[in-house]
Motif scaffolding. Structure first.
Motif, PDB file in Angstrom:
ATOM      1  N   UNK B  62       0.820  -1.218   0.000  1.00  0.00           N
ATOM      2  CA  UNK B  62       0.000   0.000   0.000  1.00  0.00           C
ATOM      3  C   UNK B  62       0.854   1.269   0.000  1.00  0.00           C
ATOM      4  N   UNK B  66       0.999   3.969  -3.201  1.00  0.00           N
ATOM      5  CA  UNK B  66       0.568   5.344  -2.992  1.00  0.00           C
ATOM      6  C   UNK B  66       1.689   6.342  -3.243  1.00  0.00           C
ATOM      7  N   UNK B 155     -17.461   6.457 -13.842  1.00  0.00           N
ATOM      8  CA  UNK B 155     -17.125   5.048 -14.088  1.00  0.00           C
ATOM      9  C   UNK B 155     -18.272   4.261 -14.697  1.00  0.00           C
ATOM     10  N   UNK B 195      -3.859  -5.200  -4.635  1.00  0.00           N
ATOM     11  CA  UNK B 195      -3.516  -4.111  -3.694  1.00  0.00           C
ATOM     12  C   UNK B 195      -2.690  -3.000  -4.331  1.00  0.00           C
ATOM     13  N   UNK B 198      -5.012  -0.940  -6.624  1.00  0.00           N
ATOM     14  CA  UNK B 198      -5.947  -0.171  -5.807  1.00  0.00           C
ATOM     15  C   UNK B 198      -5.238   1.027  -5.170  1.00  0.00           C
ATOM     16  N   UNK B 199      -4.037   0.785  -4.627  1.00  0.00           N
ATOM     17  CA  UNK B 199      -3.296   1.881  -3.999  1.00  0.00           C
ATOM     18  C   UNK B 199      -2.931   2.940  -5.030  1.00  0.00           C
ATOM     19  N   UNK B 202      -6.231   4.964  -5.851  1.00  0.00           N
ATOM     20  CA  UNK B 202      -6.630   5.825  -4.735  1.00  0.00           C
ATOM     21  C   UNK B 202      -5.609   6.947  -4.549  1.00  0.00           C
ATOM     22  N   UNK B 213     -11.242  10.415  -3.918  1.00  0.00           N
ATOM     23  CA  UNK B 213     -10.680   9.053  -3.897  1.00  0.00           C
ATOM     24  C   UNK B 213     -11.740   7.958  -3.880  1.00  0.00           C
ATOM     25  N   UNK B 214     -12.880   8.244  -3.262  1.00  0.00           N
ATOM     26  CA  UNK B 214     -13.927   7.225  -3.188  1.00  0.00           C
ATOM     27  C   UNK B 214     -14.604   7.055  -4.551  1.00  0.00           C
ATOM     28  N   UNK B 215     -14.892   8.178  -5.220  1.00  0.00           N
ATOM     29  CA  UNK B 215     -15.607   8.120  -6.498  1.00  0.00           C
ATOM     30  C   UNK B 215     -14.674   7.786  -7.655  1.00  0.00           C
ATOM     31  N   UNK B 218     -11.368   4.092  -6.993  1.00  0.00           N
ATOM     32  CA  UNK B 218     -11.652   2.688  -7.289  1.00  0.00           C
ATOM     33  C   UNK B 218     -12.089   2.555  -8.749  1.00  0.00           C
ATOM     34  N   UNK B 219     -12.099   1.349  -9.247  1.00  0.00           N
ATOM     35  CA  UNK B 219     -12.573   1.138 -10.609  1.00  0.00           C
ATOM     36  C   UNK B 219     -11.528   0.569 -11.549  1.00  0.00           C
ATOM     37  N   UNK B 220     -10.241   0.632 -11.179  1.00  0.00           N
ATOM     38  CA  UNK B 220      -9.212   0.077 -12.070  1.00  0.00           C
ATOM     39  C   UNK B 220      -9.396  -1.427 -12.243  1.00  0.00           C
ATOM     40  N   UNK B 221      -9.755  -2.114 -11.164  1.00  0.00           N
ATOM     41  CA  UNK B 221      -9.915  -3.566 -11.246  1.00  0.00           C
ATOM     42  C   UNK B 221     -11.125  -3.918 -12.107  1.00  0.00           C
TER      43      UNK B 221
END
Lengths: 267, 240
Positions: B62, B66, B155, B195, B198-199, B202, B213-215, B218-221
Motif C-alpha cells: 500500500x 501510494x 465510471x 492491492x 488499488x493503492x 486511490x 478518492x472514493x468516487x 476505485x474502478x481500475x480492477x
C-alpha cells in the motif's frame, strides 16, 4: 523433505509471479521518478512479508483445503450419493434429472462460496482500503460480507443453471440489466467499489474449488459438456457481488434515513 | 498483543471454511476426514500466511503504490504515467499461472471444436496468442482506467458501455470462446496486483485536485476484468 520442496516450489512460482511487477516498479522508481521512497527497508520488508505470506497461504491451501474440497465436490455430485440405494453403478440409467435432487449441491455451493470469499486475500486488501478512504463509512468487514453473500448466491444459481442446462448468456444478460438499474438508484459513492468487487472475488481460493464443483456437475449430468458448462461459474461469481455490494449500500442508506427521520420525529 | 492481531483476524477469516468442510464431511457425506494431521498443518500454514500477507500489505504494497502515485502526480508527465500503467497491467498478467492454465485449456477446446489443427504446434500458438491478447488487454485496461481518473469520467458509463459491448460480442463470437472469455476477466487480477493497483488508483485520485478518492480512486480492477472479455472474444472471432 517433501514439505520443504513443496514450500520452495510455491515460493518460486510466487516469486516468478512477482518479478515482472518488481522490475516495472523498480525501473520507474529508479529511472523515471528518481524520488526517495520513505522507509525503503520497511517497504522492502513488507514485500517480503506479502510474498512469504502468499506462498505459505497457497501451500497450506494445497495441503489442506483443495484436496478435501475437490473430493467433496465430486462426491456431492456423484449419482451414488444423490440417489442413494436406488442407484447402482453400471445398472441404473439416469433418464431424467430433477433440479431438486441436487439440493445439497446448491447448499454446498452457497456455503463454500461464502466461506472462501471471506478468506480471499485480495478482497481483504480492497476492504482495508475502502474503510480507510471512506473514513470508516464503509466497514471492511461489511463490504467483505456483502461480496461473499453475492458470490454465494451467484455460485448456487450457477450450479442450478448447470443442472437445468439453461443458457449462460441469458443469466448474464439479465444480471447486467439488474446491475444497470441498481447503478441508477445506488448511492454514488459505492458504485466504483461495487464494480471492483466483481473482479477481486475470483482469485486464489475461490476459483479452484468452484472449478472442481462445476466440472464435477457437468461430468455427471447426462447431456452436459464439461468444456462448455464447466466454465461459467466464475462469471456468476463476478457479477453477483456487484449487485450485493450495491444492495448493501442501499440498505444501509435506508437504515440511516429511517434513523434520521425517527430522530427528527422525536425532536 | 498488537503483533497478534493479524493472527486473530486470520483465524476469524478462516473459521467459516473449516466449519463448512466439517459440516459437509460429518453430517452430509458422513465420511471421516482423511489425513487429519496434514490438514491441521495446512490450516496452520494458511493462517500464518494470511497474517503475514496482511502485514505486508500495510507496510509494503500500500505505501509503495501510494507514494508512486503521488510522485507521478507531482511529476505531471502523463505519458510516463500511462506507460507505467500499461506495463503494470501487461507485466502482472503475462506471467500469471492461472492465465497460462486457462490458455492451455482453451487451446484444447479449440482443437476439439476443429477451429485449429490438433497438432501441438498449432495448440501452443493458439494458447500463446490468447495469453498475449489477455495481457495486452489488461495493460490497455489499466491505461484506460488511469485516463478515467485523470479526466474524471464517471465510471458507470464506461463499465455499462463495456458490458453492452460484451453482450453484443457474445452474439457474434464462436460459442467455444464465450466461457473462456468470461472467465478470463476473472483470472487476470492476481493477489499481488489488486492491492498495488488499488493503492495506485486511490493515490492518484487523492493527489489530483477535484478528484474524490472514493468516487474516482476505485474502478481500475473493474476495467481489468472487463476489457479482457472483449479482447478474447475478438480473438475468437479473428481466429475462426
Amino acid at each position: 523433505m517433501s514439505h520443504l520442496t513443496l514450500f520452495l516450489d510455491t515460493m518460486l512460482s510466487t516469486l516468478r509471479d512477482v518479478i515482472p511487477i518488481a522490475v516495472v516498479l523498480l525501473g520507474f522508481q529508479l529511472l523515471v521518478l528518481r524520488q526517495k521512497i520513505a522507509h525503503p527497508w520497511r517497504v522492502f520488508r513488507g514485500f517480503v512479508y506479502a510474498l512469504l505470506g502468499l506462498a505459505l497461504f497457497l501451500m497450506g491451501l494445497q495441503k489442506a483445503i483443495f484436496p478435501l474440497g475437490e473430493v467433496m465436490a465430486t462426491q456431492l455430485t456423484n449419482p451414488a450419493f444423490l440417489y442413494g440405494e436406488l442407484y447402482q453403478e453400471g445398472v441404473t440409467v439416469i433418464t431424467s434429472i430433477h433440479w431438486q435432487d441436487y439440493a445439497w449441491v446448491y447448499v454446498f455451493a452457497f456455503s463454500i462460496g461464502l466461506a472462501t470469499t471471506l478468506a480471499e486475500p485480495s478482497l481483504i486488501a480492497v476492504g482495508m482500503k475502502a474503510q480507510q478512504v471512506s473514513g470508516g463509512a464503509i466497514s471492511a468487514w461489511g463490504l467483505r460480507l456483502a461480496v461473499s453473500l453475492g458470490v454465494a448466491v451467484g455460485v448456487s444459481l450457477g450450479c442450478f443453471r448447470i443442472v437445468t442446462g439453461t443458457d449462460l448468456w441469458l443469466y448474464i444478460v439479465v444480471a447486467y440489466v439488474v446491475v444497470i438499474f441498481q447503478t441508477m438508484w445506488a448511492p454514488k459513492m459505492i458504485i466504483p467499489l461495487a464494480y471492483d468487487s466483481g473482479g477481486v472475488t475470483t482469485s486464489t481460493v475461490t476459483v479452484p474449488l468452484l472449478a472442481a464443483l462445476g466440472l464435477g456437475l457437468a461430468a455427471t449430468i447426462p447431456g452436459r459438456s464439461p468444456l462448455i458448462d464447466g466454465f461459467g461459474l466464475i462469471a456468476f461469481a463476478s457479477v453477483f457481488p456487484i449487485m450485493s455490494v450495491m444492495a448493501y449500500a442501499q440498505i444501509s442508506r435506508w437504515q440511516e434515513q429511517r434513523r434520521v427521520s425517527k430522530v427528527e420525529e422525536g425532536g | 498483543m498488537k503483533a497478534l492481531r493479524p493472527l486473530f483476524e486470520a483465524a476469524r477469516d478462516l473459521t467459516p471454511i473449516v466449519l463448512v468442510i466439517l459440516f459437509f464431511q460429518e453430517l452430509v457425506l458422513k465420511q471421516p476426514i482423511p489425513n487429519m494431521e496434514g490438514i491441521l498443518v495446512g490450516m496452520l500454514l494458511v493462517l500464518l500466511g494470511l497474517a503475514l500477507f496482511v502485514r505486508g500489505l500495510e507496510i509494503g504494497l500500500f505505501p509503495l503504490g501510494e507514494s508512486m502515485a503521488f510522485a507521478f502526480a507531482k511529476k505531471g508527465n502523463v505519458m510516463w504515467l500511462l506507460l507505467f500503467a500499461f506495463l503494470l497491467g501487461f507485466g502482472t498478467t503475462v506471467a500469471e499461472p492461472a492465465l497460462i492454465a486457462v490458455a492451455g485449456k482453451a487451446a484444447q477446446v479449440a482443437a476439439q471444436a476443429g477451429v485449429i489443427d490438433s497438432t501441438q504446434a498449432a495448440m501452443d500458438a493458439y494458447a500463446n496468442g490468447l495469453r498475449m491478447t489477455v495481457a495486452l488487454s489488461v495493460g490497455i485496461a489499466i491505461v484506460l482506467g488511469v485516463l478515467r481518473i485523470l479526466k474524471g469520467w464517471p465510471l458507470h458509463f464506461c463499465i455499462i458501455g463495456g458490458y453492452f459491448i460484451v453482450v453484443v460480442m457474445t452474439y457474434f463470437a464462436p460459442p467455444e470462446i464465450i466461457g473462456i472469455a468470461y472467465d478470463s476477466g476473472g483470472v487476470t487480477t492476481s493477489t499481488i496486483t489488486v492491492p498495488l493497483v488499488t493503492a495506485l488508483g486511490v493515490g492518484l485520485a487523492s493527489s489530483i485536485r477535484g478528484r474524490n478518492p472514493m468516487l474516482d480512486g476505485f474502478g481500475l480492477i473493474a476495467f481489468a476484468s472487463l476489457v479482457p472479455m472483449i479482447f478474447v472474444m475478438v480473438f475468437g472471432i479473428v481466429t475462426t
